[in-house]
Motif scaffolding. Structure first.
Motif, PDB file in Angstrom:
ATOM      1  N   LEU A 285       0.830  -1.334  -0.124  1.00  0.00           N
ATOM      2  CA  LEU A 285      -0.056   0.092   0.096  1.00  0.00           C
ATOM      3  C   LEU A 285       0.896   1.114   0.096  1.00  0.00           C
ATOM      4  O   LEU A 285       0.597   2.156  -0.661  1.00  0.00           O
ATOM      5  N   ALA A 286       1.935   1.160   0.853  1.00  0.00           N
ATOM      6  CA  ALA A 286       2.930   2.499   0.846  1.00  0.00           C
ATOM      7  C   ALA A 286       3.298   2.639  -0.607  1.00  0.00           C
ATOM      8  O   ALA A 286       3.674   3.836  -1.032  1.00  0.00           O
ATOM      9  N   SER A 287       3.826   1.658  -1.395  1.00  0.00           N
ATOM     10  CA  SER A 287       4.480   1.714  -2.740  1.00  0.00           C
ATOM     11  C   SER A 287       3.442   2.397  -3.612  1.00  0.00           C
ATOM     12  O   SER A 287       3.933   3.372  -4.585  1.00  0.00           O
ATOM     13  N   SER A 288       2.261   2.169  -3.509  1.00  0.00           N
ATOM     14  CA  SER A 288       1.169   2.707  -4.378  1.00  0.00           C
ATOM     15  C   SER A 288       0.707   3.960  -3.858  1.00  0.00           C
ATOM     16  O   SER A 288       0.162   4.576  -4.787  1.00  0.00           O
ATOM     17  N   SER A 289       0.665   4.206  -2.779  1.00  0.00           N
ATOM     18  CA  SER A 289       0.285   5.634  -2.390  1.00  0.00           C
ATOM     19  C   SER A 289       1.461   6.481  -1.967  1.00  0.00           C
ATOM     20  O   SER A 289       1.270   7.525  -1.459  1.00  0.00           O
ATOM     21  N   ARG A 290       2.584   6.276  -2.317  1.00  0.00           N
ATOM     22  CA  ARG A 290       4.066   7.132  -2.352  1.00  0.00           C
ATOM     23  C   ARG A 290       4.004   7.396  -0.822  1.00  0.00           C
ATOM     24  O   ARG A 290       4.380   8.428  -0.622  1.00  0.00           O
ATOM     25  N   GLY A 291       4.003   6.442   0.046  1.00  0.00           N
ATOM     26  CA  GLY A 291       4.431   6.480   1.528  1.00  0.00           C
ATOM     27  C   GLY A 291       3.249   7.276   2.267  1.00  0.00           C
ATOM     28  O   GLY A 291       3.364   7.436   3.557  1.00  0.00           O
ATOM     29  N   ARG A 292       1.928   7.689   1.623  1.00  0.00           N
ATOM     30  CA  ARG A 292       1.056   8.259   2.619  1.00  0.00           C
ATOM     31  C   ARG A 292       0.205   7.284   3.407  1.00  0.00           C
ATOM     32  O   ARG A 292      -0.519   7.881   4.360  1.00  0.00           O
ATOM     33  N   ALA A 293       0.031   6.124   3.000  1.00  0.00           N
ATOM     34  CA  ALA A 293      -0.644   5.375   3.556  1.00  0.00           C
ATOM     35  C   ALA A 293       0.073   3.812   3.603  1.00  0.00           C
ATOM     36  O   ALA A 293       0.957   3.580   2.890  1.00  0.00           O
ATOM     37  N   HIS A 294      -0.194   3.015   4.947  1.00  0.00           N
ATOM     38  CA  HIS A 294       0.453   1.889   5.007  1.00  0.00           C
ATOM     39  C   HIS A 294      -0.451   0.690   5.502  1.00  0.00           C
ATOM     40  O   HIS A 294      -1.831   0.981   6.001  1.00  0.00           O
ATOM     41  N   SER A 295      -0.366  -0.372   4.918  1.00  0.00           N
ATOM     42  CA  SER A 295      -1.197  -1.531   5.394  1.00  0.00           C
ATOM     43  C   SER A 295      -0.969  -1.968   6.833  1.00  0.00           C
ATOM     44  O   SER A 295      -0.001  -1.923   7.544  1.00  0.00           O
ATOM     45  N   HIS A 296      -1.869  -3.044   7.165  1.00  0.00           N
ATOM     46  CA  HIS A 296      -1.708  -3.584   8.557  1.00  0.00           C
ATOM     47  C   HIS A 296      -0.420  -4.553   8.492  1.00  0.00           C
ATOM     48  O   HIS A 296      -0.084  -5.051   9.495  1.00  0.00           O
ATOM     49  N   ARG A 297      -0.036  -4.967   7.398  1.00  0.00           N
ATOM     50  CA  ARG A 297       1.169  -5.788   7.258  1.00  0.00           C
ATOM     51  C   ARG A 297       2.482  -4.824   7.008  1.00  0.00           C
ATOM     52  O   ARG A 297       3.563  -5.607   6.341  1.00  0.00           O
ATOM     53  N   CYS A 298       2.702  -3.811   7.162  1.00  0.00           N
ATOM     54  CA  CYS A 298       3.701  -2.962   6.905  1.00  0.00           C
ATOM     55  C   CYS A 298       4.905  -3.409   7.891  1.00  0.00           C
ATOM     56  O   CYS A 298       4.526  -3.673   9.061  1.00  0.00           O
ATOM     57  N   THR A 299       5.970  -3.350   7.384  1.00  0.00           N
ATOM     58  CA  THR A 299       7.038  -3.806   8.128  1.00  0.00           C
ATOM     59  C   THR A 299       8.005  -2.504   8.633  1.00  0.00           C
ATOM     60  O   THR A 299       8.957  -2.853   9.448  1.00  0.00           O
ATOM     61  N   ALA A 300       7.833  -1.364   8.205  1.00  0.00           N
ATOM     62  CA  ALA A 300       8.263  -0.433   8.803  1.00  0.00           C
ATOM     63  C   ALA A 300       8.145   0.009  10.370  1.00  0.00           C
ATOM     64  O   ALA A 300       6.822  -0.276  10.754  1.00  0.00           O
ATOM     65  N   PRO A 301       8.674   0.475  11.205  1.00  0.00           N
ATOM     66  CA  PRO A 301       8.389   1.026  12.424  1.00  0.00           C
ATOM     67  C   PRO A 301       7.428   2.273  12.342  1.00  0.00           C
ATOM     68  O   PRO A 301       7.620   2.845  11.492  1.00  0.00           O
ATOM     69  N   PRO A 302       6.452   2.327  13.396  1.00  0.00           N
ATOM     70  CA  PRO A 302       5.454   3.497  13.391  1.00  0.00           C
ATOM     71  C   PRO A 302       6.118   4.774  13.052  1.00  0.00           C
ATOM     72  O   PRO A 302       5.647   5.592  12.735  1.00  0.00           O
ATOM     73  N   LEU A 303       7.313   5.081  13.634  1.00  0.00           N
ATOM     74  CA  LEU A 303       8.033   6.368  13.674  1.00  0.00           C
ATOM     75  C   LEU A 303       8.324   6.532  12.165  1.00  0.00           C
ATOM     76  O   LEU A 303       8.156   7.853  12.073  1.00  0.00           O
ATOM     77  N   HIS A 304       8.578   5.884  11.215  1.00  0.00           N
ATOM     78  CA  HIS A 304       8.998   6.096  10.059  1.00  0.00           C
ATOM     79  C   HIS A 304       7.797   6.041   8.894  1.00  0.00           C
ATOM     80  O   HIS A 304       8.069   6.626   8.110  1.00  0.00           O
ATOM     81  N   ARG A 305       6.693   5.983   9.437  1.00  0.00           N
ATOM     82  CA  ARG A 305       5.549   6.003   8.573  1.00  0.00           C
ATOM     83  C   ARG A 305       5.009   7.333   8.455  1.00  0.00           C
ATOM     84  O   ARG A 305       5.015   8.250   9.488  1.00  0.00           O
ATOM     85  N   THR A 306       4.627   7.937   7.491  1.00  0.00           N
ATOM     86  CA  THR A 306       3.988   9.030   7.295  1.00  0.00           C
ATOM     87  C   THR A 306       2.432   9.211   7.370  1.00  0.00           C
ATOM     88  O   THR A 306       1.923  10.173   6.994  1.00  0.00           O
ATOM     89  N   ASP A 307       1.813   8.135   7.652  1.00  0.00           N
ATOM     90  CA  ASP A 307       0.449   8.219   7.589  1.00  0.00           C
ATOM     91  C   ASP A 307      -0.285   8.613   8.766  1.00  0.00           C
ATOM     92  O   ASP A 307      -1.599   8.670   9.208  1.00  0.00           O
ATOM     93  N   LYS A 308       0.593   8.998   9.787  1.00  0.00           N
ATOM     94  CA  LYS A 308       0.009   9.469  11.356  1.00  0.00           C
ATOM     95  C   LYS A 308      -0.837   8.394  11.954  1.00  0.00           C
ATOM     96  O   LYS A 308      -2.257   8.725  12.376  1.00  0.00           O
ATOM     97  N   GLU A 309      -0.498   7.266  12.215  1.00  0.00           N
ATOM     98  CA  GLU A 309      -1.394   6.136  12.601  1.00  0.00           C
ATOM     99  C   GLU A 309      -1.580   6.358  14.098  1.00  0.00           C
ATOM    100  O   GLU A 309      -0.625   6.689  14.885  1.00  0.00           O
TER     101      GLU A 309
END
Length: 107
Positions: A83-107
């Protein structure tokens, strides 16, 4: 065997069969059906390639989760989730492997 691998094998087998059918159509001089078979071969080849990439990604995610469960701290996969690859990093799926601090979707 994952569903993606089964889809890859099925699409590849269908593409091979249609390529043979297209060759027979060309040999008999039937260019219309041969062109349709050629276009369908291209579509089935694309489906097979995409399914192969999804299968490989699924295997990588399982290995990452296994290592994480064993107490290791594996680096995130790239891309961290599909999901991050198709949304250019704005959204992440529940199977994301990045730590929450590195995400840009403000979970």
């Amino acid at each position: 065997m994952t569903r993606h691998l089964l889809r890859q094998y099925t699409a590849a087998l269908g593409a091979l069969a249609l390529a043979a059918a297209g060759a027979v159509c060309i040999w008999r001089g039937q260019l219309g059906p041969a062109a349709m078979a050629g276009l369908t071969v291209l579509c089935l080849t694309d489906i097979a390639l995409r399914a192969g990439r999804r299968h490989q990604r699924l295997l990588e995610e399982h290995e990452w989760a296994r290592r994480r469960g064993a107490g290791e701290n594996p680096a995130p996969l790239w891309p961290c989730c599909l999901l991050a690859s198709s949304s250019r990093g704005r959204a992440h799926s529940h199977r994301c492997t990045a730590p929450p601090l590195h995400r840009t979707d403000k979970e």
